[in-house]
Design a protein around this motif. Structure first.
Motif, short mmCIF file in Angstrom:
data_model
loop_
_atom_site.label_atom_id
_atom_site.label_comp_id
_atom_site.label_asym_id
_atom_site.label_seq_id
_atom_site.Cartn_x
_atom_site.Cartn_y
_atom_site.Cartn_z
N PRO A 361 0.72 -1.43 0.06
CA PRO A 361 0.22 -0.41 0.48
C PRO A 361 0.73 1.22 -0.05
CG PRO A 361 -0.02 -1.23 1.84
CD PRO A 361 0.62 -2.55 1.55
N ASP A 362 1.97 1.37 0.30
CA ASP A 362 2.88 2.65 1.02
C ASP A 362 4.11 3.12 -0.51
OD1 ASP A 362 1.14 2.83 2.79
OD2 ASP A 362 2.70 1.52 4.04
N ALA A 363 4.43 1.49 -1.44
CA ALA A 363 5.39 1.82 -1.79
C ALA A 363 5.07 2.00 -3.57
CB ALA A 363 6.66 1.02 -1.64
N LEU A 364 5.74 2.28 -4.23
CA LEU A 364 5.67 1.93 -5.94
C LEU A 364 7.19 1.57 -6.41
CD1 LEU A 364 3.66 4.81 -7.03
CD2 LEU A 364 3.00 2.75 -6.34
N TRP A 365 7.24 0.70 -7.21
CA TRP A 365 8.44 0.83 -7.70
C TRP A 365 8.34 1.29 -9.48
CZ3 TRP A 365 12.75 -1.97 -6.47
CH2 TRP A 365 12.65 -2.56 -5.45
N LEU A 366 9.29 1.63 -9.87
CA LEU A 366 9.21 2.50 -11.48
C LEU A 366 10.62 1.98 -11.73
CD1 LEU A 366 7.98 4.65 -8.63
CD2 LEU A 366 8.96 5.93 -10.32
N GLY A 367 10.05 1.50 -13.35
CA GLY A 367 11.02 1.34 -13.91
C GLY A 367 11.88 1.88 -15.27
N ASN A 368 12.79 2.30 -15.86
CA ASN A 368 13.89 3.24 -15.81
C ASN A 368 13.51 4.65 -15.37
OD1 ASN A 368 14.89 2.80 -18.65
ND2 ASN A 368 14.34 3.99 -19.53
N ALA A 369 13.52 4.19 -13.90
CA ALA A 369 13.62 6.07 -13.50
C ALA A 369 15.25 5.88 -13.08
CB ALA A 369 13.08 6.14 -12.35
N GLN A 370 15.67 6.94 -13.02
CA GLN A 370 17.18 7.55 -12.32
C GLN A 370 17.57 6.53 -10.56
OE1 GLN A 370 19.73 8.02 -14.24
NE2 GLN A 370 18.09 8.77 -15.78
N PRO A 371 18.53 6.25 -10.06
CA PRO A 371 19.68 5.39 -11.70
C PRO A 371 18.80 4.26 -12.27
CG PRO A 371 19.63 4.48 -9.48
CD PRO A 371 18.72 5.27 -8.97
N GLY A 372 18.30 3.17 -12.60
CA GLY A 372 17.46 2.39 -13.09
C GLY A 372 16.34 1.81 -12.96
N LEU A 373 15.96 1.45 -11.55
CA LEU A 373 15.03 1.17 -11.30
C LEU A 373 15.21 1.73 -9.78
CD1 LEU A 373 12.44 -1.11 -10.95
CD2 LEU A 373 14.74 -2.74 -9.67
N LEU A 374 14.00 2.20 -9.16
CA LEU A 374 13.75 3.00 -8.28
C LEU A 374 12.49 2.16 -6.99
CD1 LEU A 374 14.18 5.50 -6.65
CD2 LEU A 374 12.51 7.24 -8.10
N ARG A 375 12.47 2.39 -5.56
CA ARG A 375 11.40 1.81 -4.70
C ARG A 375 10.88 2.77 -4.42
NH1 ARG A 375 10.23 -0.02 -0.32
NH2 ARG A 375 8.11 -1.38 0.16
#
Length: 991
Positions: A361-375
């Motif tokens: 409920p509280d976190a997102l994974w962002l693919g291709n966000a700097q520096p590559g993968l961002l939680r």
């Protein structure tokens, strides 16, 4: 749609305009150039108001009838018609600045009502702005100062309602709820009138920003849903919100091309589809659907606050708070849809985020966000990044992460441009998996998990299945020689539906995978999908698949295997929603798709098909590429849109027919199909840019042209029919062919008569030759044979005188008797050779004489029957017939032992027939078949018959008599035909 302008009357068919204006020297053209009023009466007639004239448009001839308003202008102004209305009796009422005019359309008579200052029962002013009838049948006249209830019978005013000087005019309308709306006053104020108390209640306008200020209203319209719209001078188009009793303003925004084109709205109208049309002061007319579109333009909502937010949207996601996350122009933004506020997300600057998925409920994974993968932790605002390091295989597998997936066990997987990447959350290490494909770089674009736990990956090298247990790949690639293989090696999307079926989006359509046979079924544009490229796939709660394509959005009904396609006309931000395969479905079932043209959102349940069926119309008729106008000497007698039939000459056999659907909401997506009965076996389907059917070198005949229209997803309309007759050239007409046949038959008849005449002449020559030859033979027989026999008979008689009585003398006397008989027969034969019966009708006479002569020596009775008038026969043929008859009669009298012997002669037109019959003992069958030895009577008769072209038949039965029949065609038997009229000869030859 009709538009009145300062430069003529314009007709719009959804694609192009046709302008009608005044043409000097053309009495049927519009009476003026400046059109100030338009009205369509209950019969569908279009009335056009101009200066000093009212015009009625004839749609058949596309010409105008003129009604001149001759009253001299009392105000010094021209009598310009500025408004037209029709009452319940069919009378037209014309508003002018020189009073009120009433026109009887049936008789064409005009009556003028003017203001008389000395008479309070006359209309309140000569400047008449508008007129109309309310729901109770009361007639109202709006002047520049008063609103008058007018008695049409007496021509007097029942009551005046003072409204003060109206700057632009006084307009009124009673809506379906009984509210009487009025625009009045120098400021064009909007109010409602209580007709019981004559009291006006004025409405104030509410502005989105700043205080309220003056805003003239120019016009009003009640749409088909009962909503009131008002055109204003500076607030654009205003809609009255009945529930909240307020106005909603739609204004022009120079930065947004989808807003109204001008803030000065001077005219309003609604078409059959429910589109609202706005006439603007300094822009072309605009129109929009009165109902909101199913697809919301998310990009446009964000663009209104951040103009730089345009271009390729690489990912889209909505979190639990209703905030939409999307990446555009290498920045990630958050859009609060409730407030419309847009905030950039600082953690993901300078990079295109390609995938966003939740991790709890509280976190997102962002693919291709700097520096590559961002939680990213939404609550704390903290983020942790993972970077690719080529020298360390335990780091992020690639520098480009395309899509993310958390599997059923909570493990994070990444589809990257360097294989499949697995993240171990306990060690924060990554493991890369790739199939053994040499010589080519592997890029994964999409990832999905099947019910059996396997991962499906789409990329540039086909479709791959990854078994997590064995860590092995199964590869499916396109085989051009195998139609059951995947449709293309470039796989953009993989999706597993609720039933576990795998769907694959490629550069060549949508594929359905059959795991048992390991084959694919392809649905491409030929099967109905909107575009060739399928970028991202989602499923709604009804099991319908939705997918973004390079030509909008398509929905696929898996049960019926049918597609529905949606375009910018339905609210999409643009045609191309491919790109990085961006799509998302939130917990409420709302879907989001994004791509090159921006981003859109919608609820599938709210996407309903329009029930509107457009009416097609014929718009143009061309001969050899040039448009044809109706009139004398033209194949078109009336306008093509009113014509039901057309007749063309044989040289006018290359023509084109233009058509259009009277659907203006999205004319570019309308569909058409047409065919020409007699030529086309099936329908030709065409798009909006192919609205011209051309046919060349048609043979003469009758044809029927049919055309149907439909909206992008609607049903086909009833067909519009045009009967076409192509006339043959004169040399192929029935009358010409009849004349030719008649002339040919006449020539043939003449040639036939000439031929017969020639044959007759030849026959007579031969006949004379034969007669001469017979005479010569008769003479020779008489002079030689008969004379020799006669001399011999004399000597034998002398010998007989010398013999004494005895047996020798008796035998010699018998011999002399037989010799006398032979000489007599010889003389008879010589006589026959030398002559014929002398008269035309002598055959019956000759037969009668012969029969009577033979009957006198016998006990049998003789009868002759003649049918038809005796005809003149060819002499030789007549003699041969006589000889056949004589032989038959002699045989009958000599051998038949009959009581009755009868001859029947029939002179029919086409057949000569002679019968000889008796009731004697008959002829034995063997004698009838083979003849009697030494006797040649029957055989001789048959030979004579054959020689003259006839036929002899014999019937006989022992004890039942004998019948001999001779038949010969009349054309051979008779020396000249019976008299007949020319048409009888022609009829005989034809038959």
């Amino acid at each position: 749609m009709w538009f009145g302008t300062w430069n003529g009357l314009n007709r719009f068919d959804g694609y192009k305009f046709k302008v009608f204006k005044h043409e000097p020297g053309d009495a049927g053209s519009l009476s003026g150039v400046d059109v100030s009023a338009l009205f369509k009466d209950h019969l569908g007639n279009l009335w056009v108001g101009t200066e000093n004239f009212l015009n009625r448009f004839d749609s058949g001839t596309e010409s105008f009838a003129h009604y001149k308003l001759d009253k001299p202008p009392t105000s010094g102004l021209a009598t310009r018609v500025i408004d037209i209305s029709e009452d319940s009796s069919g009378m037209l009422w014309l508003s002018t600045f020189n009073g009120l005019f009433r026109l009887d359309p049936n008789s064409g008579t005009l009556k003028n009502y003017v203001h008389d200052p000395a008479d309070p029962l006359t209309i309140g002013d000569n400047a008449i702005i508008s007129t109309g009838e309310d729901r109770e049948g009361n007639f109202w006249v709006a002047t520049s100062r008063t609103l008058d209830e007018f008695d049409r019978q007496s021509g007097k005013v029942k009551r005046h309602i003072e409204v003060g000087e109206s700057g632009i005019g006084l307009w009124f309308h009673e809506d379906r709820f009984g509210v009487f709306w009025v625009i009045y006053g120098s400021l064009g104020q909007i109010a409602t009138l209580d007709r019981k108390t004559n009291r006006l209640t004025r409405y104030e306008y509410e502005w989105k920003t700043g205080p309220a200020h003056g805003n003239q209203a120019f016009c009003m319209l009640e749409d088909s849903e009962g909503t009131m719209w008002f055109g204003t001078a500076s607030a654009g188009l205003m809609k009255f919100d009945r529930g909240n009793r307020r106005f909603i303003s739609y204004r022009h925004d120079p930065t947004d091309p989808e807003t109204i084109g001008d803030n000065r709205v001077i005219a309003l109208s609604e078409d059959r589809e429910g589109n609202i049309w706005t006439g603007l002061h300094q822009a072309e007319p605009n129109y929009f659907p009165s109902k909101p579109l199913a697809f919301e333009n998310v990009t446009r909502l964000a663009h209104s606050r951040e103009p730089q937010l345009s271009g390729l949207v690489s990912t889209i996601y909505e979190d639990g708070q209703g905030v939409v996350w999307f990446s555009v122009n290498r920045r990630l933004y958050r859009l609060d849809r409730k407030t419309g506020q847009v905030f950039p997300f600082g953690y993901a600057d300078d990079g295109d985020v390609l995938s966003i998925i939740p991790d709890g409920p509280d976190a997102l994974w962002l693919g291709n966000a700097q520096p590559g993968l961002l939680r990213y932790n939404v609550k704390t605002g903290e983020g942790r990044g993972y970077r690719h390091n080529r020298s360390d295989p335990t780091t992020l597998c690639s520098g480009l992460i395309d899509q993310l997936l958390i599997d059923h066990q909570g493990v994070l997987w990444s589809a990257t441009w360097d294989g499949l990447c697995q993240f171990n959350s306990s060690t924060s290490r990554f493991t890369r998996y790739t199939p053994l494909i040499e010589g080519r770089a592997l890029n994964y674009y999409a990832i999905a998990q099947a019910p059996d736990g396997a991962l499906w990956l789409g990329g540039n090298l086909g479709l791959h299945r990854f078994d997590k247990q064995t860590k092995t790949f199964t590869v499916y690639t396109h085989n051009p020689e195998d139609p059951a293989s995947i449709s293309d090696d470039h796989v953009n999307a993989v999706f597993v539906d609720r039933f576990g079926t795998l769907w694959v989006g490629t550069q060549n359509g949508l594929d359905k995978f059959d795991p048992a046979a390991r084959t694919f079924k392809t649905y491409d544009q030929r099967r109905g999908v909107s575009g060739t490229v399928v970028s991202c796939i989602l499923e709604d709660r009804r099991g319908t698949l939705w997918m973004s394509t390079n030509k909008g959005i398509s929905s696929f009904h898996t049960k019926t295997e049918s597609f529905s396609n949606y375009t910018t006309a339905d609210g999409l931000p643009g045609p191309d929603l491919t790109g990085w395969g961006a799509c998302y479905k939130n917990s409420q079932g709302e879907m989001f798709f994004a791509g090159f043209s921006g981003a859109t959102s919608f609820f599938p349940d709210k996407v309903v098909e329009t029930p509107y069926v457009p009416q097609p119309a014929l718009t143009d008729f061309r001969l050899f590429g040039s448009s044809v106008t109706p009139g004398r000497g033209s194949p078109l007698k009336i306008a093509i849109n009113r014509a039901s039939a057309i007749q063309l000459s044989h040289s006018e056999n290359i023509f084109s027919i233009g058509f259009s659907a009277l659907s203006y909401f999205s004319p570019e997506t309308n569909r058409y199909r047409y065919k020409l009965d007699g030529i086309d076996r099936g329908w030709h389907e065409a798009g909006s840019d192919e609205r011209l059917a051309t046919y060349t070198t048609l043979p003469p005949g009758n044809y029927t042209f049919r055309v149907e229209a439909a909206t992008s997803r609607g049903p086909w309309s009833p067909d519009v029919i045009l009967a076409i007759k192509v006339l043959p050239p004169f040399w192929r007409t029935y009358w010409f062919l009849t004349c030719c046949v008649t002339a040919l038959c006449g020539i043939l008849a003449l040639l036939y008569r000439l031929h017969i005449k020639k044959l007759s002449a030849q026959f007579h020559i031969r006949e004379e030759e034969r007669v001469g030859e017979r005479t010569r033979i008769a003479r020779e027989l008489h002079d030689t044979l008969l004379q020799s026999f006669q001399g011999l008979m004399l000597r034998l008689q002398a010998v007989n005188e010398l013999l004494s009585e005895g047996k020798a003398k008796e035998q010699l006397e018998q011999t002399l008797k037989r010799a006398d008989q032979a000489i007599a027969e010889g003389r008879t034969t010589v006589n026959d050779l030398r002559s014929s019966t002398p008269t035309m009708n002598d055959l019956p006479q000759a037969v009668t004489a012969l029969g009577n002569e033979l009957a006198a020596k016998d006990t049998a009775a003789f009868h002759l029957l003649v049918e038809g008038p005796p005809r003149d026969m060819h002499p030789i043929l007549r003699d041969e017939v006589y000889r056949i008859t004589r032989e038959a009669l002699r045989n009958a009298f000599s051998h038949a032992r009959a009581d009755q012997i009868e001859v029947e002669i029939s002179y029919a037109e086409k057949l000569f027939r002679l019968r000889v019959r008796d009731d004697g003992q008959g002829i034995a069958p063997d004698i009838l078949r083979d003849g009697r030895p030494g006797h040649y009577g029957l055989a001789g008769m048959a030979e004579r018959a054959r020689q003259i072209g006839g036929k002899l038949s014999t019937w006989s039965r022992p004890g039942a008599g004998t019948e001999i029949e001779f038949r010969i065609p009349g054309s051979r038997a008779y020396s000249r035909p019976a008299k007949r009229f020319p048409w009888q000869l022609f009829r005989e030859k034809v038959e």
